[in-house]
Design an enzyme around this catalytic site. Structure first.
Site, PDB file in Angstrom:
ATOM      1  N   TYR A 105       7.809   3.489 -10.967  1.00 20.46           N
ATOM      2  CA  TYR A 105       8.212   3.779  -9.424  1.00 20.46           C
ATOM      3  C   TYR A 105       9.264   4.258  -9.350  1.00 20.46           C
ATOM      4  O   TYR A 105      10.568   3.801 -10.495  1.00 20.46           O
ATOM      5  CB  TYR A 105       7.884   2.878  -8.565  1.00 20.46           C
ATOM      6  CG  TYR A 105       6.628   2.283  -7.625  1.00 20.46           C
ATOM      7  CD1 TYR A 105       5.846   2.690  -6.794  1.00 20.46           C
ATOM      8  CD2 TYR A 105       5.832   1.304  -8.501  1.00 20.46           C
ATOM      9  CE1 TYR A 105       4.761   2.815  -6.283  1.00 20.46           C
ATOM     10  CE2 TYR A 105       4.348   1.461  -8.021  1.00 20.46           C
ATOM     11  CZ  TYR A 105       3.989   1.985  -6.946  1.00 20.46           C
ATOM     12  OH  TYR A 105       3.079   1.438  -6.373  1.00 20.46           O
ATOM     13  N   ASP A 110       1.862   2.636   0.081  1.00 24.88           N
ATOM     14  CA  ASP A 110       1.705   2.409   1.228  1.00 24.88           C
ATOM     15  C   ASP A 110       1.716   3.916   2.186  1.00 24.88           C
ATOM     16  O   ASP A 110       2.476   4.778   1.352  1.00 24.88           O
ATOM     17  CB  ASP A 110       2.637   1.624   1.409  1.00 24.88           C
ATOM     18  CG  ASP A 110       2.315  -0.187   1.290  1.00 24.88           C
ATOM     19  OD1 ASP A 110       1.837  -0.734   0.831  1.00 24.88           O
ATOM     20  OD2 ASP A 110       3.528  -0.596   0.851  1.00 24.88           O
TER      21      ASP A 110
END
Lengths: 246, 246
Positions: B112, B54
């Site tokens: 992540y 994002d």
């Protein structure tokens, strides 16, 4: 009641014209911090730092002192500083200091670190704090050259200010060179540093490491007292005022 | 001759609108990299990444694939990429890949990392890659809550996309939480992640750590399949695509 304070700052110098104020509202770390403290304490505050840092140079730990006529609580002042300083200037600590403490005059020893990124692989995350120099570096040769530098010397050859009238004699305690993965890190400790001295020392050592000059030429440059005999001035962005001792 | 390539990138996502191209000349990492490769190879190149990131999210190691009809040398292409990519996008590696390799379809597992700065002291040097959350954090409570998350579950409660028609079932391998000085680091490994999933998981765990919700409420939120039961979406800037495995 006039009190004396010791303020410890860190900063990312990328977007500043260095430490030293040039006017009252300019883009220097001193001006930004003085303006904030003056507003906070309702009086004109003048800050002394352990030393100036040039445009684009960073500080991991810069020590400052200032006097103020205030009875404000130190932890309140620190909180306000942290709240209002720009995001690239950080207040690490604030404490009341002995009345005669002065950050520049009392400074006994400083350590500067110069960070070189010596790899073909990019380092996007630390790019603002590194000088990219991808040519292979001979660390042994650089260390041999660096070993000729410590001691008390006239460092005129490693100073950009040609018109300096004061003494250029400084004592360099140590020069250490270390590889950490893709990074080559230079660490200089001494009682004081001339204008651009760390950057010219680093540039000269990089010329040794990349085979552009001999190990012996560094000591020869030192003894010549001639700026022309030393190497290039490594860029500001790799330089960090690492620590200051009193 | 059409060849297939595997390109490994890293990027500081601060100034980009995320990975995914929205037009042909927009400010996304995909558009910047495709435009450069297309110019370099004289043909339109379309890059597939292991997954989108994002706006504002970083990548320590993002793996991509693309096809090109070229006989250009791989090391020449890598050198050109390194020379011309913006300073916040780095080409870590380029290699020829098996004809059927696809960075998204073949991706087996991703890690992540979410970095929280949990200290009153400022961190000016890494500020772009940290989310500042100074409230005291109970790591034991966060770990207990995190331990209820791994496994194959419908993660709808931890997804921002309300209109998702596809399955929200994913397998989370592990959630690790570690303190490193002033930093608290969350590490999520799984076979795939929903839109904002890591950021909502982190926000929910931060609410546990700061005493705003109970340990049990995390498992309850998971089982509710209801986004309203989970915590806030932690900001993009602390999130880093850390690693991708095939």
């Amino acid at each position: 009641m006039t009190r004396n304070f010791m303020l410890t700052l860190c900063y990312d110098g990328s977007r500043y014209r260095g430490w030293q104020r040039q006017g009252n509202t300019d883009n220097t770390i001193q001006a930004k911090t003085e303006a904030l403290l003056s507003r906070l304490l309702g009086q004109e505050i003048e800050i002394a730092a352990s030393g100036r840092t040039d445009a684009g140079v960073h500080a991991r730990r810069q020590v400052c002192s200032f006097k103020a006529d205030t009875d404000a609580d130190v932890s309140f002042m620190l909180t306000e500083l942290r709240k209002h300083l720009p995001e690239d200037i950080g207040a690490l600590a604030l404490a009341e200091a002995a009345p005669r403490f002065h950050a520049r005059l009392n400074c006994r020893e400083k350590t500067y670190v110069y960070r070189v990124w010596n790899s073909g692989e990019p380092n996007v995350f630390e790019r603002r704090y590194l000088y990219v120099f991808p040519a292979p570096l001979d660390l042994d040769a650089m260390r041999k050259a660096a070993d000729t530098l410590p001691g008390e010397h006239d460092f005129s050859a490693f100073c950009s200010n040609r018109h300096m009238k004061k003494s250029a004699v400084r004592t360099l305690q140590s020069v250490e060179i270390e590889r950490r993965g893709g990074e080559v890190r230079f660490r200089f400790t001494g009682n004081g540093f001339l204008y651009n001295m760390v950057r010219i020392l680093t540039g000269t050592l990089l010329e040794v490491g990349s085979g552009q000059r001999s190990v012996e030429s560094v000591r020869e440059a030192l003894e010549s007292l001639d700026r022309e005999q030393a190497g290039f001035t490594a860029p500001a962005q790799g330089l960090i005022l690492w620590d200051v001792r009193y």
